[in-house]
Design a protein around this motif. Structure first.
Motif, PDB file in Angstrom:
ATOM      1  N   PRO A  21       0.760  -1.258   0.156  1.00 18.02           N
ATOM      2  CA  PRO A  21       0.046   0.185  -0.009  1.00 18.02           C
ATOM      3  C   PRO A  21       0.987   1.378  -0.022  1.00 18.02           C
ATOM      4  O   PRO A  21       2.013   1.105   0.483  1.00 18.02           O
ATOM      5  N   CYS A  25      -3.191   6.355   1.753  1.00 17.53           N
ATOM      6  CA  CYS A  25      -4.126   5.879   0.688  1.00 17.53           C
ATOM      7  C   CYS A  25      -5.237   4.805   1.372  1.00 17.53           C
ATOM      8  O   CYS A  25      -4.587   3.957   1.812  1.00 17.53           O
ATOM      9  N   ASP A  26      -6.366   4.993   1.100  1.00 19.49           N
ATOM     10  CA  ASP A  26      -7.315   4.074   1.354  1.00 19.49           C
ATOM     11  C   ASP A  26      -8.119   3.251   0.307  1.00 19.49           C
ATOM     12  O   ASP A  26      -9.147   2.995   0.241  1.00 19.49           O
ATOM     13  N   CYS A  27      -7.454   3.514  -0.930  1.00 21.54           N
ATOM     14  CA  CYS A  27      -8.181   2.773  -2.156  1.00 21.54           C
ATOM     15  C   CYS A  27      -8.427   1.150  -1.900  1.00 21.54           C
ATOM     16  O   CYS A  27      -7.974   0.717  -1.006  1.00 21.54           O
ATOM     17  N   THR A  29      -7.047  -1.295  -3.495  1.00 18.70           N
ATOM     18  CA  THR A  29      -5.785  -1.933  -3.508  1.00 18.70           C
ATOM     19  C   THR A  29      -5.033  -1.786  -2.239  1.00 18.70           C
ATOM     20  O   THR A  29      -4.651  -2.795  -1.848  1.00 18.70           O
ATOM     21  N   CYS A  30      -4.915  -0.697  -1.838  1.00 17.30           N
ATOM     22  CA  CYS A  30      -4.166  -0.331  -0.543  1.00 17.30           C
ATOM     23  C   CYS A  30      -4.741  -0.994   0.696  1.00 17.30           C
ATOM     24  O   CYS A  30      -4.069  -1.223   1.670  1.00 17.30           O
ATOM     25  N   THR A  31      -6.057  -1.042   0.494  1.00 19.22           N
ATOM     26  CA  THR A  31      -6.800  -1.671   1.879  1.00 19.22           C
ATOM     27  C   THR A  31      -6.940  -3.170   1.367  1.00 19.22           C
ATOM     28  O   THR A  31      -7.608  -3.837   2.256  1.00 19.22           O
ATOM     29  N   SER A  32      -6.463  -3.845   0.429  1.00 16.15           N
ATOM     30  CA  SER A  32      -6.696  -5.325   0.060  1.00 16.15           C
ATOM     31  C   SER A  32      -5.945  -6.066   1.180  1.00 16.15           C
ATOM     32  O   SER A  32      -5.018  -5.924   1.638  1.00 16.15           O
ATOM     33  N   THR A  33      -6.598  -7.391   1.544  1.00 15.67           N
ATOM     34  CA  THR A  33      -6.282  -8.277   2.345  1.00 15.67           C
ATOM     35  C   THR A  33      -5.447  -9.259   1.305  1.00 15.67           C
ATOM     36  O   THR A  33      -4.718 -10.091   1.886  1.00 15.67           O
ATOM     37  N   LYS A  38       0.333  -6.352  -1.811  1.00 18.05           N
ATOM     38  CA  LYS A  38       1.298  -5.995  -0.984  1.00 18.05           C
ATOM     39  C   LYS A  38       2.709  -5.967  -1.682  1.00 18.05           C
ATOM     40  O   LYS A  38       3.387  -6.998  -1.829  1.00 18.05           O
ATOM     41  N   HIS A 234      -0.715   1.223  -7.301  1.00 22.90           N
ATOM     42  CA  HIS A 234      -1.972   0.970  -6.495  1.00 22.90           C
ATOM     43  C   HIS A 234      -3.196   1.113  -7.364  1.00 22.90           C
ATOM     44  O   HIS A 234      -4.167   0.734  -6.947  1.00 22.90           O
ATOM     45  N   LYS A 237      -5.532  -3.620  -8.801  1.00 19.44           N
ATOM     46  CA  LYS A 237      -5.766  -4.544  -7.774  1.00 19.44           C
ATOM     47  C   LYS A 237      -5.616  -5.883  -8.607  1.00 19.44           C
ATOM     48  O   LYS A 237      -6.223  -6.065  -9.533  1.00 19.44           O
TER      49      LYS A 237
END
Ligand SMILES: [Zn+2]
Ligand SMILES: [Zn+2]
Ligand SMILES: [Zn+2]
Length: 266
Positions: A21, A25-27, A29-33, A38, A234, A237
């Motif tokens: 991430p 950023c909270d897009c 992709t950046c919040t993806s698990t 990563k 990012h 995804k």
């Protein structure tokens, strides 16, 4: 005499200059698990005959060595001087401490000029002695082939905006990050590849990196058996973009490892 030997190339990082991430950023992709979203900064490790050669020492160099439990290093190849490719240079001191020796680095004159400007304390005589600074042996490269510890590496000159940067071919694997144009003379060195690792920054156009569409077009021309895109931003995804790629072209991810063969000199 030569005989066929095996090597591995592991991608230690596949992210663009900010890493993914991206901080603040909270897009999606950046919040993806998804671990494939990563991405540490771009670097690759070539391993053969108990030897390690790394391509680039970005800001995540130390973390990459810890993550993959890499203990030793025989040489560094530099693609270019942008900070996401050199930022971890100071941390090679750990390698110097253990080996009690200087570390050979291979780079072009432009990269040396900037590396020695940014990390001037390691290249100028400040009267410092001992092991407080990175200790390297400088080897200037620009094209042709070089041999390091018995493995032959073909230098692949690439264009990255207005900068000439270096890609590398080892056996039937080529590593070409940070480029938006590949000269015909370099394409001629990229025939019959099994694996091509190629810059593919994001869907939108960029003036120093291939975007996804341009990377696909370039990959089709090079026609490696398999192409993996790297230096990924990012805006990508993994699970969503990869399914839109043509067969034979995939997104790389941190830790992916490729096996290849080279003609050993023993
Ligand atoms: Zn970069
Ligand atoms: Zn983001
Ligand atoms: Zn760059």
């Amino acid at each position: 005499m030569s005989n066929e030997e095996k090597f591995e190339l592991k991608l230690l990082g596949t992210g663009t200059s900010t890493g993914v991430p991206t901080i603040s950023c909270d897009c999606i992709t950046c919040t993806s698990t998804d671990p494939r979203d990563k991405r540490l900064r771009c670097s690759a490790l070539i391993t053969f005959n108990n030897k390690n050669i790394i391509i680039d020492t970005g800001p995540d160099f130390r973390q990459q060595f810890l993550k993959y439990d890499i203990k030793k290093l025989n040489a560094i190849l530099y693609t270019h001087h942008h900070f996401d490719h050199i930022g971890g240079f100071d941390d090679i001191r750990g390698i110097n401490f253990t080996s009690r020796d200087t570390l050979p680095i291979y780079l072009n004159t432009e990269t040396l000029k900037n590396l020695s400007r940014i990390f001037s304390y390691a290249f100028q005589d400040y009267g410092e002695t001992g092991k407080g600074i990175p200790m390297v042996d400088v080897n200037i490269i620009s094209d042709g082939t070089i041999e390091i510890e018995g493995i032959e590496i073909t230098i692949l000159p690439l264009v990255h905006g207005s900068l000439e940067v270096l890609g590398f071919r080892i056996g039937d694997i080529a590593y070409c990050t940070d480029t938006n144009s590949i000269p015909q003379s370099t394409l001629d060195l990229m025939k019959d590849l099994d694996v091509l690792i190629l810059d593919g920054l994001r869907p939108m156009k960029h003036n120093t990196h291939f975007n996804i569409e341009e990377a696909i077009d370039q990959a089709k021309i090079i026609n490696a058996k398999r192409t993996y895109l790297t230096h990924i931003a990012h805006q990508i995804k993994h699970s969503e973009i990869e399914k839109s790629l043509p067969s034979g072209i995939k997104l790389a991810y941190d830790g992916i490892t490729f096996s290849g063969k080279f003609n050993g000199k023993n």
